[in-house]
Design a protein around this motif. Sequence first.
Motif, PDB file in Angstrom:
ATOM      1  N   PHE A   1      29.616 -27.546   2.277  1.00  0.00           N
ATOM      2  CA  PHE A   1      30.606 -26.584   1.776  1.00  0.00           C
ATOM      3  C   PHE A   1      30.904 -25.459   2.772  1.00  0.00           C
ATOM      4  CE2 PHE A   1      29.467 -28.408  -2.349  1.00  0.00           C
ATOM      5  CZ  PHE A   1      30.710 -28.482  -2.954  1.00  0.00           C
ATOM      6  N   GLN A   2      30.156 -25.401   3.856  1.00  0.00           N
ATOM      7  CA  GLN A   2      30.357 -24.313   4.818  1.00  0.00           C
ATOM      8  C   GLN A   2      31.764 -24.356   5.400  1.00  0.00           C
ATOM      9  OE1 GLN A   2      27.093 -23.963   7.514  1.00  0.00           O
ATOM     10  NE2 GLN A   2      27.736 -21.985   8.272  1.00  0.00           N
ATOM     11  N   ASN A   3      32.260 -25.560   5.602  1.00  0.00           N
ATOM     12  CA  ASN A   3      33.655 -25.743   6.025  1.00  0.00           C
ATOM     13  C   ASN A   3      34.297 -26.707   5.029  1.00  0.00           C
ATOM     14  OD1 ASN A   3      33.823 -24.312   8.761  1.00  0.00           O
ATOM     15  ND2 ASN A   3      32.025 -25.622   9.032  1.00  0.00           N
ATOM     16  N   ARG A   4      34.569 -26.195   3.840  1.00  0.00           N
ATOM     17  CA  ARG A   4      34.937 -27.056   2.717  1.00  0.00           C
ATOM     18  C   ARG A   4      36.264 -27.780   2.916  1.00  0.00           C
ATOM     19  NH1 ARG A   4      34.222 -24.360  -2.431  1.00  0.00           N
ATOM     20  NH2 ARG A   4      35.453 -26.059  -3.282  1.00  0.00           N
ATOM     21  N   LEU A  11      33.313 -34.446   5.173  1.00  0.00           N
ATOM     22  CA  LEU A  11      31.866 -34.370   5.391  1.00  0.00           C
ATOM     23  C   LEU A  11      31.484 -34.884   6.771  1.00  0.00           C
ATOM     24  CD1 LEU A  11      30.667 -35.516   1.866  1.00  0.00           C
ATOM     25  CD2 LEU A  11      30.280 -33.274   2.895  1.00  0.00           C
ATOM     26  N   ARG A  12      32.272 -35.800   7.291  1.00  0.00           N
ATOM     27  CA  ARG A  12      31.994 -36.323   8.631  1.00  0.00           C
ATOM     28  C   ARG A  12      31.953 -35.198   9.668  1.00  0.00           C
ATOM     29  NH1 ARG A  12      32.159 -41.257   9.760  1.00  0.00           N
ATOM     30  NH2 ARG A  12      33.494 -41.720   7.962  1.00  0.00           N
ATOM     31  N   ASN A  13      32.861 -34.254   9.513  1.00  0.00           N
ATOM     32  CA  ASN A  13      32.914 -33.116  10.443  1.00  0.00           C
ATOM     33  C   ASN A  13      31.996 -31.974   9.992  1.00  0.00           C
ATOM     34  OD1 ASN A  13      34.860 -34.238  12.245  1.00  0.00           O
ATOM     35  ND2 ASN A  13      36.458 -33.802  10.748  1.00  0.00           N
ATOM     36  N   LYS A  42      28.251 -32.506  10.931  1.00  0.00           N
ATOM     37  CA  LYS A  42      27.910 -32.795  12.334  1.00  0.00           C
ATOM     38  C   LYS A  42      26.662 -32.061  12.825  1.00  0.00           C
ATOM     39  CE  LYS A  42      32.186 -34.414  14.490  1.00  0.00           C
ATOM     40  NZ  LYS A  42      33.289 -34.092  15.444  1.00  0.00           N
ATOM     41  N   PRO A  43      26.456 -30.784  12.442  1.00  0.00           N
ATOM     42  CA  PRO A  43      25.255 -30.079  12.923  1.00  0.00           C
ATOM     43  C   PRO A  43      23.931 -30.737  12.505  1.00  0.00           C
ATOM     44  CG  PRO A  43      26.859 -28.505  12.085  1.00  0.00           C
ATOM     45  CD  PRO A  43      27.366 -29.864  11.721  1.00  0.00           C
ATOM     46  N   LEU A  44      23.977 -31.649  11.525  1.00  0.00           N
ATOM     47  CA  LEU A  44      22.755 -32.315  11.076  1.00  0.00           C
ATOM     48  C   LEU A  44      22.391 -33.528  11.941  1.00  0.00           C
ATOM     49  CD1 LEU A  44      23.109 -32.242   7.166  1.00  0.00           C
ATOM     50  CD2 LEU A  44      21.985 -30.601   8.674  1.00  0.00           C
ATOM     51  N   ASN A  45      23.269 -33.863  12.912  1.00  0.00           N
ATOM     52  CA  ASN A  45      23.014 -35.028  13.776  1.00  0.00           C
ATOM     53  C   ASN A  45      22.743 -36.284  12.950  1.00  0.00           C
ATOM     54  OD1 ASN A  45      23.185 -33.500  16.228  1.00  0.00           O
ATOM     55  ND2 ASN A  45      21.125 -32.720  15.815  1.00  0.00           N
ATOM     56  N   LEU A  46      23.745 -36.685  12.194  1.00  0.00           N
ATOM     57  CA  LEU A  46      23.598 -37.796  11.261  1.00  0.00           C
ATOM     58  C   LEU A  46      23.255 -39.101  11.963  1.00  0.00           C
ATOM     59  CD1 LEU A  46      26.676 -37.128   8.940  1.00  0.00           C
ATOM     60  CD2 LEU A  46      24.317 -36.386   8.623  1.00  0.00           C
ATOM     61  N   ARG A  57      35.255 -38.038   2.665  1.00  0.00           N
ATOM     62  CA  ARG A  57      35.589 -37.150   1.551  1.00  0.00           C
ATOM     63  C   ARG A  57      35.144 -35.717   1.844  1.00  0.00           C
ATOM     64  NH1 ARG A  57      32.749 -40.348  -3.220  1.00  0.00           N
ATOM     65  NH2 ARG A  57      33.210 -38.396  -4.348  1.00  0.00           N
ATOM     66  N   ARG A  58      35.633 -34.784   1.046  1.00  0.00           N
ATOM     67  CA  ARG A  58      35.209 -33.390   1.154  1.00  0.00           C
ATOM     68  C   ARG A  58      34.067 -33.123   0.181  1.00  0.00           C
ATOM     69  NH1 ARG A  58      41.083 -30.250   1.290  1.00  0.00           N
ATOM     70  NH2 ARG A  58      41.756 -31.022   3.340  1.00  0.00           N
ATOM     71  N   ALA A  59      33.289 -32.106   0.481  1.00  0.00           N
ATOM     72  CA  ALA A  59      32.110 -31.791  -0.328  1.00  0.00           C
ATOM     73  C   ALA A  59      32.465 -31.544  -1.789  1.00  0.00           C
ATOM     74  CB  ALA A  59      31.397 -30.570   0.251  1.00  0.00           C
ATOM     75  N   GLU A  60      33.619 -30.948  -2.035  1.00  0.00           N
ATOM     76  CA  GLU A  60      33.983 -30.571  -3.406  1.00  0.00           C
ATOM     77  C   GLU A  60      34.254 -31.778  -4.307  1.00  0.00           C
ATOM     78  OE1 GLU A  60      38.743 -29.633  -3.017  1.00  0.00           O
ATOM     79  OE2 GLU A  60      37.313 -28.194  -2.185  1.00  0.00           O
ATOM     80  N   THR A  61      34.317 -32.988  -3.725  1.00  0.00           N
ATOM     81  CA  THR A  61      34.581 -34.184  -4.527  1.00  0.00           C
ATOM     82  C   THR A  61      33.301 -34.920  -4.915  1.00  0.00           C
ATOM     83  OG1 THR A  61      34.789 -35.742  -2.660  1.00  0.00           O
ATOM     84  CG2 THR A  61      36.754 -34.466  -3.283  1.00  0.00           C
TER      85      THR A  61
END
Length: 261
Positions: free
Chosen positions: A208-211, A215-217, A220-224, A236-240
């Motif tokens: 949600f930090q950049n809602r 989620l792919r973008n 990114k800081p989590l190094n998926l 998809r976006r976090a809000e969904t």
Amino acid sequence: MVKPKKHLGQHFLKDQNIAKDIVDALSADNEGRRILEIGPGTGVLTRFLIGKYADNLVLIDIDTESVKYLKKHFLDLNDRIVEGDFLKMNLRAVLGDEYAVIGNFPYNISSQIFFRILEERDKVIEVVCMLQEEVARRLVSPPGNKDYGILSVLLQAYYDMEYLFTVDASVFDPPPKVQSGVIKLRRNNQVKLGCDEVLFKKVVKQGFQNRRKTLRNALKPLNLPEEVKAQEILNRRAETLSVNEFVKLTNDIASGGNIKV
């Protein structure tokens, strides 16, 4: 009388009928359980609470003037009127086992109060509270709604939630600049989420930090892990995402290893 203090976000409810409605929203099975009132102020809720829960009622207020007023007007509660900061207190020492929370939460710290409630979720069985209407609606908002956010997900993971009613600004002293809303949270049966709950919280917050981003973008800081990056859900976006979808995503991310929690 106690003078409302702006730096404490105090707006004292004047309407006795609304105060009674808020107290009546507590579930019947709370009788015999500790009831914690946060920020009682001049005791507008306390007057109705004491009729039902006199032996189990505990008041916590950070305002020295309010505490003095309460101790003068509620003599039977004297040893259970505590001056202190709910956000910092050792609540288990004061309250012991399971308890319910009620209060007119200060607008400026309502989110912090809920994060503390989440920390105490194994003890806090129910919450009935009044806060800024916009925030209240955001907390109970379902997935797919623009109001759905970090606290919506975290609270709904552990509590069943409902919006009860709206309170007009005119019934407060001083009147706030916004409407208020009363909500109810009831602890669900979810003892464990079935995932790393620290990582779950991190994934939700990062998502949600950049809602506006997918989620792919956003993640990114989590190094998926590569296998996670290929998943359709990241488009998809976090809000969904529902709570269960966040749990599944957390487990998928954890399975790839090398994730800094």
